[in-house]
Design a protein around this motif. Sequence first.
Motif, short mmCIF file in Angstrom:
data_model
loop_
_atom_site.label_atom_id
_atom_site.label_comp_id
_atom_site.label_asym_id
_atom_site.label_seq_id
_atom_site.Cartn_x
_atom_site.Cartn_y
_atom_site.Cartn_z
N ARG A 289 0.78 -1.32 0.01
CA ARG A 289 -0.16 -0.05 -0.08
C ARG A 289 0.69 1.20 -0.13
NH1 ARG A 289 -5.03 -1.60 0.87
NH2 ARG A 289 -5.59 -3.64 2.06
N THR A 290 2.29 1.24 0.53
CA THR A 290 2.82 2.46 0.77
C THR A 290 4.26 2.11 0.00
OG1 THR A 290 3.87 1.68 2.62
CG2 THR A 290 1.63 2.90 2.95
N GLU A 291 4.82 3.49 -0.45
CA GLU A 291 6.21 3.55 -0.95
C GLU A 291 6.28 2.47 -2.06
OE1 GLU A 291 7.77 5.96 -0.05
OE2 GLU A 291 6.85 6.61 1.65
N LYS A 295 9.98 0.55 -3.00
CA LYS A 295 10.02 -0.91 -3.02
C LYS A 295 10.24 -1.53 -4.59
CE LYS A 295 7.02 -0.99 1.06
NZ LYS A 295 5.78 -1.27 1.54
N ARG A 413 10.40 7.01 -8.22
CA ARG A 413 11.00 6.90 -6.58
C ARG A 413 10.05 7.62 -5.68
NH1 ARG A 413 14.93 10.19 -7.63
NH2 ARG A 413 14.39 12.09 -6.49
N LEU A 414 8.94 8.48 -6.23
CA LEU A 414 8.24 9.17 -5.39
C LEU A 414 6.80 8.68 -5.42
CD1 LEU A 414 9.37 12.88 -6.16
CD2 LEU A 414 9.86 11.60 -4.12
N ARG A 416 4.07 6.76 -4.10
CA ARG A 416 3.76 6.28 -2.72
C ARG A 416 2.77 5.35 -3.00
NH1 ARG A 416 8.36 8.51 -0.96
NH2 ARG A 416 7.96 10.68 -0.84
N THR A 417 1.82 5.33 -3.51
CA THR A 417 0.62 4.34 -3.57
C THR A 417 0.20 4.09 -5.03
OG1 THR A 417 -1.29 6.05 -3.83
CG2 THR A 417 -0.29 5.37 -1.69
#
Length: 438
Positions: A289-291, A295, A413-414, A416-417
């Motif tokens: 869900r994040t980053e 990842k 890179r930025l 998030r979701t």
Amino acid sequence: MHSPSSPRHPLSFGDFRAYLLGRLASVLAQYGMMVVLAWQAYNIARETMSTGGASAQLGLIGLAQFLPLFFLTPVTGWVADHFDRRLISRFTLLLLVVASGTLAFATYEGWVSLPLIFGIAAIVGIARAFNGPAYSALAPNLVPREVLPNAIAISSVVWQTGMIAGPALGGYAYAFQPWGAYALASGLFALALLCMLMIGPVPQPPRDTSRHPLRQMIDGFTYVRTNRLVLATITLDLFAVLLAGATALLPVYARDILHVGSEGLGHLAASPGIGAGVTALFFSFRPMRTEVGLKMLGAVILFGIATIVFGSTAFLPRAIAPTVGITALILLGSADMVSVYVRQSLIQLHTPDEMRGRVSSLSQLTISASNELGEAESGFLAALVGPVAAVIGGGIGAILITLIWAKLFPELRLARTFDPPEILPEQRAAESTQEKAQ
């Protein structure tokens, strides 16, 4: 937004369940055939050629499957956006049933040859060129939009699981009975065809009749080029896996480096599937869900490291080299699953339905380039510098490419979701509050 009575999970829909089963069966068969074609061609070539010459045959096999995709990609994406995606998939699956069945019969009768293998590889490439975009773009038409993100994630996991586990299945089947490996692929393609026949009518995206088809074909390239996040995810996988082609040289490692034979090839080919399967199971309980961008970048770096470790097994004692190689390939498969899970989810969720066929065809082209063309690159490079140097150098290249992409594409890179950019945080919070209140 869900109503209180609407299903909340994609697997609640029968058409989507049939789609998933058919997708798994077809991808298992496709990638199982790829490793069997390479193994059989390598063995036939080794009867009359050196290791270097036989390795070059692996490159030609990859090229035979890639070239149809390369030349047909603009057409196949447009076709998937303008015709019934079910019919396209049904026809191509029937062609794959016949192609794999032909190789099964030829192998059983003993008249299989390199020209026949190359010819069937080209036919498989043509079928996949049309089948892939239609299959990928069909999934969002089978479930309501409110459950589409989960459906895309599940479909991506199924696809990746089949892509990684297919070579293992093919390797084990070939070790048991060479002709049986192709017969199994033919049966799996037939199962996929049956599943596709079970899917009812689906809504068709609106057709643009105001502009020339050639202009519409170019639209897919334009969209990918201008959407930097989609461009970054597609090209990162293209170059990283193109360079780090360890799995393309598994036949060489199994026969001439680790000396484990066709049964050992099955073990090696199964290892990425184990890593991918465990990772897929984890995501089914704990979706990412994040980053998501960071990842994905980390996963590709880990993919490169695992490739280097596998290549280095050539310098280890024979008693432990296969075990280390299997462990590295398990890690490689796990990292690959993370990367593909993120990439496919971002691409599908950031692409409008009327463009999904064309964007999916470009995504498939880069996947094929990283696999089949990567297989060709690895085979030719192995013939020039040796398989060990080719694998280790490829892993180093994958790591360098990831670092470069992290710098060139800050959008990745930025990220998030998985949410498309038009869905703002306050909208997500409001939807979550309303859903909990129901």
